[in-house]
Design an enzyme around this catalytic site. Structure first.
Site: not given
Length: 224
Positions: A41, A73, A84, A163, A198
């Site tokens: 994420t 999130k 978060g 990530s 990503c």
């Protein structure tokens, strides 16, 4: 008889070795999936001119599969604290509940609450097993909390986890240095760049904004 006993012993040793190899492979596979889920994420926090913007994507991944595109999130903890997470949702909410408890015990002292949580996370047998990274900010400070007992703060007002965090951080720093955009605009643009690069990050963003004049009154909004 001796020959039969030797063969039996060799057979037993061979099976034990096979079981051990399978157990090691299974443990490695579980660690790999767990690590991938933990990092899959992007959560970004940008601070400029008194404004704080925290933005997170909504993608939930399990290995190479997208299981949910619009998870939330990023959330508020009180009026002027935003948080978060990256990692296991259940683990993250457990840690956020603990953080809320620390904030109730130390109202208005985010730094102390984060340090106390990091200490407990590092030493408590139950909390040590939780797999998540937290990003927490108020009007003055931003912190990243990890299970290693780390309480990290940025030097330039930009911090990210997950990530896609290297892409988001690099883009946000470039925009911060080269443009006059406010924190919210920088965070949105940097997150779009991270989502393009990503595979574990999408563009279903949820953001929380702390504005000086509003004292953190703005609620979460979703941007497609």
């Amino acid at each position: 008889t001796l020959c039969f006993a030797t063969m039996s012993l060799q057979c037993f040793a061979s099976k034990a070795l096979q079981r051990s190899s399978f157990s090691s492979w299974r443990s490695a596979a579980i660690r790999s999936v767990s690590s991938e889920a933990r990092h899959g994420t992007t959560i970004l926090c940008v601070r400029r001119d008194g404004m704080v913007a925290m933005v997170g994507d909504g993608q939930v991944s399990q290995g190479s599969q997208v299981v949910k595109p619009n998870a939330i999130k990023v959330r508020r903890l009180g009026k002027n604290i935003v948080a978060g997470f990256a990692g296991s949702t259940a683990d993250a909410f457990t840690l956020l509940e603990r953080l809320e408890g620390k904030l109730e015990a130390h109202p208005g002292q985010l730094t102390r609450a984060c340090v106390e949580l990091a200490k407990a996370w590092r030493t408590d047998k139950y909390l040590r097993r939780l797999e998540a990274y937290l990003l927490v900010a108020d009007g003055q400070e931003t912190y990243e909390l990890t299970g290693n007992g780390d309480v990290l703060s940025p030097v330039d007002g930009v911090m990210a986890v997950g990530s896609g965090s290297p892409f988001a951080t690099a883009a946000a720093r470039a925009l911060l240095n080269e443009t006059e955009l406010d924190a919210e605009s920088i965070a949105n643009k940097a997150m779009k760049i991270a989502a393009d690069m990503c595979v574990y990050t999408n563009e279903s963003f949820v953001k929380e904004i702390i504005r000086p004049e509003e004292d953190g009154a703005e609620q979460a909004t979703t941007a497609k």
